[in-house]
Design a protein around this motif. Structure first.
Motif, PDB file in Angstrom:
ATOM      1  N   ASP A 329       0.819  -1.201   0.000  1.00  0.00           N
ATOM      2  CA  ASP A 329       0.000   0.000   0.000  1.00  0.00           C
ATOM      3  C   ASP A 329       0.864   1.267   0.000  1.00  0.00           C
ATOM      4  O   ASP A 329       0.538   2.256  -0.645  1.00  0.00           O
ATOM      5  CB  ASP A 329      -0.916  -0.019   1.227  1.00  0.00           C
ATOM      6  CG  ASP A 329      -2.247   0.640   0.927  1.00  0.00           C
ATOM      7  OD1 ASP A 329      -2.623   0.671  -0.257  1.00  0.00           O
ATOM      8  OD2 ASP A 329      -2.896   1.127   1.867  1.00  0.00           O
ATOM      9  N   ASP A 330       2.000   1.228   0.708  1.00  0.00           N
ATOM     10  CA  ASP A 330       2.787   2.464   0.846  1.00  0.00           C
ATOM     11  C   ASP A 330       4.270   2.318   0.498  1.00  0.00           C
ATOM     12  O   ASP A 330       5.031   3.257   0.654  1.00  0.00           O
ATOM     13  CB  ASP A 330       2.635   3.016   2.275  1.00  0.00           C
ATOM     14  CG  ASP A 330       3.092   2.030   3.324  1.00  0.00           C
ATOM     15  OD1 ASP A 330       3.407   0.873   2.956  1.00  0.00           O
ATOM     16  OD2 ASP A 330       3.144   2.386   4.509  1.00  0.00           O
ATOM     17  N   GLU A 331       4.681   1.169   0.030  1.00  0.00           N
ATOM     18  CA  GLU A 331       6.089   0.985  -0.349  1.00  0.00           C
ATOM     19  C   GLU A 331       6.177   0.188  -1.650  1.00  0.00           C
ATOM     20  O   GLU A 331       5.205  -0.400  -2.093  1.00  0.00           O
ATOM     21  CB  GLU A 331       6.847   0.226   0.748  1.00  0.00           C
ATOM     22  CG  GLU A 331       7.002   0.991   2.046  1.00  0.00           C
ATOM     23  CD  GLU A 331       7.810   0.197   3.059  1.00  0.00           C
ATOM     24  OE1 GLU A 331       8.745   0.760   3.625  1.00  0.00           O
ATOM     25  OE2 GLU A 331       7.501  -0.992   3.256  1.00  0.00           O
ATOM     26  N   ALA A 332       7.397   0.179  -2.226  1.00  0.00           N
ATOM     27  CA  ALA A 332       7.577  -0.607  -3.451  1.00  0.00           C
ATOM     28  C   ALA A 332       9.035  -1.022  -3.632  1.00  0.00           C
ATOM     29  O   ALA A 332       9.954  -0.444  -3.031  1.00  0.00           O
ATOM     30  CB  ALA A 332       7.132   0.203  -4.669  1.00  0.00           C
ATOM     31  N   ILE A 333       9.214  -2.073  -4.450  1.00  0.00           N
ATOM     32  CA  ILE A 333      10.527  -2.396  -5.011  1.00  0.00           C
ATOM     33  C   ILE A 333      10.304  -2.610  -6.511  1.00  0.00           C
ATOM     34  O   ILE A 333       9.159  -2.747  -6.950  1.00  0.00           O
ATOM     35  CB  ILE A 333      11.166  -3.672  -4.392  1.00  0.00           C
ATOM     36  CG1 ILE A 333      10.238  -4.887  -4.557  1.00  0.00           C
ATOM     37  CG2 ILE A 333      11.531  -3.446  -2.935  1.00  0.00           C
ATOM     38  CD1 ILE A 333      10.860  -6.206  -4.097  1.00  0.00           C
ATOM     39  N   ARG A 350       9.393   4.066   0.318  1.00  0.00           N
ATOM     40  CA  ARG A 350       8.221   4.883   0.017  1.00  0.00           C
ATOM     41  C   ARG A 350       8.437   5.680  -1.251  1.00  0.00           C
ATOM     42  O   ARG A 350       7.500   5.942  -1.997  1.00  0.00           O
ATOM     43  CB  ARG A 350       7.945   5.842   1.179  1.00  0.00           C
ATOM     44  CG  ARG A 350       7.351   5.137   2.372  1.00  0.00           C
ATOM     45  CD  ARG A 350       7.279   6.085   3.557  1.00  0.00           C
ATOM     46  NE  ARG A 350       6.799   5.388   4.725  1.00  0.00           N
ATOM     47  CZ  ARG A 350       5.518   5.358   5.077  1.00  0.00           C
ATOM     48  NH1 ARG A 350       4.621   5.987   4.374  1.00  0.00           N
ATOM     49  NH2 ARG A 350       5.148   4.693   6.152  1.00  0.00           N
ATOM     50  N   LEU A 351       9.699   6.067  -1.507  1.00  0.00           N
ATOM     51  CA  LEU A 351       9.982   6.845  -2.704  1.00  0.00           C
ATOM     52  C   LEU A 351       9.658   6.042  -3.966  1.00  0.00           C
ATOM     53  O   LEU A 351       9.099   6.563  -4.935  1.00  0.00           O
ATOM     54  CB  LEU A 351      11.455   7.294  -2.722  1.00  0.00           C
ATOM     55  CG  LEU A 351      11.821   8.186  -3.905  1.00  0.00           C
ATOM     56  CD1 LEU A 351      11.109   9.536  -3.821  1.00  0.00           C
ATOM     57  CD2 LEU A 351      13.316   8.396  -4.002  1.00  0.00           C
ATOM     58  N   LYS A 352       9.997   4.734  -3.943  1.00  0.00           N
ATOM     59  CA  LYS A 352       9.710   3.894  -5.112  1.00  0.00           C
ATOM     60  C   LYS A 352       8.199   3.769  -5.330  1.00  0.00           C
ATOM     61  O   LYS A 352       7.735   3.694  -6.465  1.00  0.00           O
ATOM     62  CB  LYS A 352      10.345   2.516  -4.941  1.00  0.00           C
ATOM     63  CG  LYS A 352      11.861   2.542  -5.094  1.00  0.00           C
ATOM     64  CD  LYS A 352      12.458   1.175  -4.856  1.00  0.00           C
ATOM     65  CE  LYS A 352      13.961   1.272  -4.696  1.00  0.00           C
ATOM     66  NZ  LYS A 352      14.530   0.046  -4.141  1.00  0.00           N
ATOM     67  N   ARG A 353       7.450   3.771  -4.238  1.00  0.00           N
ATOM     68  CA  ARG A 353       5.990   3.713  -4.361  1.00  0.00           C
ATOM     69  C   ARG A 353       5.482   4.999  -5.008  1.00  0.00           C
ATOM     70  O   ARG A 353       4.583   4.968  -5.848  1.00  0.00           O
ATOM     71  CB  ARG A 353       5.373   3.515  -2.967  1.00  0.00           C
ATOM     72  CG  ARG A 353       3.857   3.377  -2.955  1.00  0.00           C
ATOM     73  CD  ARG A 353       3.438   2.084  -3.635  1.00  0.00           C
ATOM     74  NE  ARG A 353       2.003   1.876  -3.540  1.00  0.00           N
ATOM     75  CZ  ARG A 353       1.105   2.436  -4.358  1.00  0.00           C
ATOM     76  NH1 ARG A 353       1.511   3.218  -5.324  1.00  0.00           N
ATOM     77  NH2 ARG A 353      -0.168   2.190  -4.193  1.00  0.00           N
ATOM     78  N   GLU A 356       6.016   4.889  -8.696  1.00  0.00           N
ATOM     79  CA  GLU A 356       4.973   4.118  -9.365  1.00  0.00           C
ATOM     80  C   GLU A 356       3.729   4.990  -9.586  1.00  0.00           C
ATOM     81  O   GLU A 356       3.135   4.978 -10.658  1.00  0.00           O
ATOM     82  CB  GLU A 356       4.650   2.855  -8.547  1.00  0.00           C
ATOM     83  CG  GLU A 356       3.441   2.061  -9.003  1.00  0.00           C
ATOM     84  CD  GLU A 356       3.608   1.370 -10.354  1.00  0.00           C
ATOM     85  OE1 GLU A 356       4.676   1.524 -10.984  1.00  0.00           O
ATOM     86  OE2 GLU A 356       2.662   0.685 -10.781  1.00  0.00           O
ATOM     87  N   ASP A 357       3.365   5.783  -8.572  1.00  0.00           N
ATOM     88  CA  ASP A 357       2.211   6.672  -8.719  1.00  0.00           C
ATOM     89  C   ASP A 357       2.448   7.716  -9.812  1.00  0.00           C
ATOM     90  O   ASP A 357       1.541   8.055 -10.569  1.00  0.00           O
ATOM     91  CB  ASP A 357       1.901   7.387  -7.392  1.00  0.00           C
ATOM     92  CG  ASP A 357       1.156   6.473  -6.424  1.00  0.00           C
ATOM     93  OD1 ASP A 357       0.634   5.429  -6.881  1.00  0.00           O
ATOM     94  OD2 ASP A 357       1.111   6.778  -5.221  1.00  0.00           O
ATOM     95  N   LEU A 358       3.681   8.225  -9.890  1.00  0.00           N
ATOM     96  CA  LEU A 358       4.013   9.196 -10.932  1.00  0.00           C
ATOM     97  C   LEU A 358       3.896   8.556 -12.316  1.00  0.00           C
ATOM     98  O   LEU A 358       3.403   9.160 -13.261  1.00  0.00           O
ATOM     99  CB  LEU A 358       5.435   9.741 -10.741  1.00  0.00           C
ATOM    100  CG  LEU A 358       5.634  10.691  -9.568  1.00  0.00           C
ATOM    101  CD1 LEU A 358       7.119  11.014  -9.389  1.00  0.00           C
ATOM    102  CD2 LEU A 358       4.844  11.977  -9.793  1.00  0.00           C
ATOM    103  N   PHE A 359       4.344   7.302 -12.397  1.00  0.00           N
ATOM    104  CA  PHE A 359       4.250   6.595 -13.674  1.00  0.00           C
ATOM    105  C   PHE A 359       2.786   6.440 -14.092  1.00  0.00           C
ATOM    106  O   PHE A 359       2.429   6.663 -15.253  1.00  0.00           O
ATOM    107  CB  PHE A 359       4.937   5.224 -13.598  1.00  0.00           C
ATOM    108  CG  PHE A 359       4.697   4.394 -14.823  1.00  0.00           C
ATOM    109  CD1 PHE A 359       5.241   4.769 -16.043  1.00  0.00           C
ATOM    110  CD2 PHE A 359       3.884   3.266 -14.781  1.00  0.00           C
ATOM    111  CE1 PHE A 359       4.980   4.038 -17.200  1.00  0.00           C
ATOM    112  CE2 PHE A 359       3.622   2.537 -15.924  1.00  0.00           C
ATOM    113  CZ  PHE A 359       4.170   2.919 -17.132  1.00  0.00           C
ATOM    114  N   VAL A 360       1.937   6.080 -13.131  1.00  0.00           N
ATOM    115  CA  VAL A 360       0.510   5.926 -13.438  1.00  0.00           C
ATOM    116  C   VAL A 360      -0.035   7.251 -13.993  1.00  0.00           C
ATOM    117  O   VAL A 360      -0.765   7.275 -14.982  1.00  0.00           O
ATOM    118  CB  VAL A 360      -0.294   5.490 -12.181  1.00  0.00           C
ATOM    119  CG1 VAL A 360      -1.788   5.416 -12.496  1.00  0.00           C
ATOM    120  CG2 VAL A 360       0.194   4.134 -11.668  1.00  0.00           C
ATOM    121  N   ALA A 361       0.393   8.364 -13.387  1.00  0.00           N
ATOM    122  CA  ALA A 361      -0.108   9.674 -13.805  1.00  0.00           C
ATOM    123  C   ALA A 361       0.348  10.038 -15.217  1.00  0.00           C
ATOM    124  O   ALA A 361      -0.350  10.737 -15.943  1.00  0.00           O
ATOM    125  CB  ALA A 361       0.345  10.742 -12.811  1.00  0.00           C
TER     126      ALA A 361
END
Lengths: 394, 78
Positions: A329-333, A350-353, A356-361
């Motif tokens: 929900d709040d992190e990524a690799i 959290r930055l990687k997450r 991912e949100d920026l990519f979606v946008a």
């Protein structure tokens, strides 16, 4: 212009990108797809486990294409590589100088007894946004018991997506204070196909009290009446709800010669040049080809650029690069690998997450205007090449 | 006597040779032999772990040049 007539098959990320790139060179591009809508596939997870609306992640294919591309809404049924011709289901005959097949993978529910009935009952977050809504309808109503996410086969789109589903579901049940356990049934001996990354993912799973997992569990069949998943060794595991990741096969196109496809229907390509074996005027990119890398949007994206450059006489090659996000929900690799490097070590952040949100946008505009967005992707891909991240990981 | 099938997973890093083995194993029956060729170094510990956890039989595991060859006998299907 020599080689000006280009036929593109498929309205996914690869087909849209390569069409918009080639039409910008002044070529005559025709795109054939039977689906008038393009949807952002990873969002199926947000629909399935967060209840988001499918409409936010859909656009018409037409709106994502340069108006100079000729769009034919029909299914390509035949492709004759020797004669450079194709036929649509409604009988339209097309000729080309170059063809790029970007038709994606076909979901198959018949390779496992009980899978089709299970799909009809619970849906999944692989097949379509509508199937993901079905998952949400179950998840949002579960008060207790066990949700199983089962992976019968590993040649699937976005290899970390089963794990993403587990994390997002577990997070939902935790927030809602519901007594539901989420269990992942996985066929490889580690919880991810690569052992080092598996350790990182495993320790994250252990930080959730409502996640369970089984490795080396090979699903044989499903008995919907007794609500059990049956393993190939005869072992049974009980569920209250079950989401199975479907089998992936090559697209339903009658390709001549038949040897251009492998046993599962994937189109055989040179894994770096992406041309269909022994044809220099035919290419296959993304999930529909048999390149020995992950089935993922990034392969379609990079493949589109490789093919665009090659058609323009440049010596571009696809490195097999993957960049599959594994989000909680709040992190990524990110699973970053290529033909010559196994996935590099990763730490959840959290930055990687946020990335991912920026990519979606930027997803939809990046398909429509690939030339404008290329510098941004280049910076990212160059900075995160497996040989640059190396032993230190990311 | 079972059938013999060869799985060529050379040059395959991610998702890896176990992905191809999983497909072949689904089709196989007890007594069949599956030969897997791989170049991913991670495959050696992986196939050992897979054999141990699934209870099938490892007949041979050899590395020649860069190519790893594993031969397994399917014994653990119900």
């Amino acid at each position: 212009m020599n080689g000006e007539k280009v036929l593109v098959v498929g309205g996914g990320a690869g087909g849209l990108l390569v069409s918009n790139l080639l039409v910008g060179d002044g070529r005559e591009v025709t795109l054939v797809t039977n689906n008038p809508e393009h949807y952002f596939q990873p969002a199926n997870l947000f629909i399935a486990f967060k209840g988001e609306s499918p409409e936010s992640y859909k656009r018409s294919v037409e709106s994502l294409l340069d108006p100079k591309v000729r769009l034919i809404l029909d299914k390509l049924s035949k492709l004759d590589l020797g004669n450079r011709t194709a036929l649509t289901e409604r009988g339209k005959r097309l000729e080309y100088d170059y063809v790029i097949v970007a038709a994606g993978a076909r979901m198959d529910y018949n390779s496992l007894p009980g899978m089709k009935e299970n799909f009809e009952m619970f849906g999944d977050y692989y097949s379509s946004p509508e199937a993901a809504v079905k998952v949400w309808n179950t998840v949002s109503r579960m008060k207790n018991g066990k949700l199983i996410i089962g992976v019968p086969d590993l040649i699937i789109k976005c290899p970390p997506a089963p794990h993403k589903g587990v994390f997002l579901a577990a997070e939902f049940f935790k927030k809602e204070k519901r007594d539901v356990t989420v269990e992942l049934l996985y066929p490889s001996p580690h919880i991810y196909t690569e052992a080092e990354l598996a350790k990182t993912i495993e320790s994250k799973m252990k930080s959730f009290s409502n996640i369970e997992y089984r490795t080396s569990f090979l699903i044989d069949s499903v008995d919907k009446d007794r609500k059990v998943v049956i393993g190939m060794n005869g072992e049974e595991i009980k569920y209250d709800a079950l989401v199975l990741i479907p089998f992936h096969k090559g697209p339903e196109i009658d390709v001549n010669p038949a040897e251009a496809r492998d046993d599962d229907g994937f189109i055989k390509v040179d894994k770096r040049k992406l041309n269909i074996t022994s044809y220099d005027d035919a290419f296959a990119i993304g999930d529909c080809n048999n390149a020995p890398t992950s089935k993922t949007g990034v392969a379609a994206h990079l493949g589109a650029f490789v093919v665009w450059k090659r058609i323009n006489g440049r010596n571009a090659e696809y490195s097999g690069r993957t960049n599959c996000p594994l989000i909680t929900d709040d992190e990524a690799i990110f699973v970053i690998s290529d033909y010559d490097h196994k996935p590099v070590g990763q730490r959840f952040s959290r930055l990687k997450r946020l990335m991912e949100d920026l990519f979606v946008a930027m997803y939809f505009p990046s398909l429509r205007y690939p030339r404008k967005f290329e510098p941004i992707f280049d910076v990212y891909f160059n900075a995160t090449e497996p040989n640059i991240l190396g032993e230190k990981g990311w | 006597m079972g059938d013999k099938k060869t799985v060529d997973a050379r040059g395959m890093a991610c998702p890896g040779p176990i992905a191809k083995l999983t497909r072949a194993y689904r089709e196989a029956k007890n007594g069949d032999v599956i030969e897997i060729l791989a170049t991913d170094q991670g495959f050696i510990p992986d196939i050992k772990a897979w054999i141990e956890s699934t209870g099938n039989k490892l007949i041979e595991l050899k590395q020649d040049g860069g190519v790893i060859r594993a031969v397994i006998e399917v014994t653990a299907k119900k």
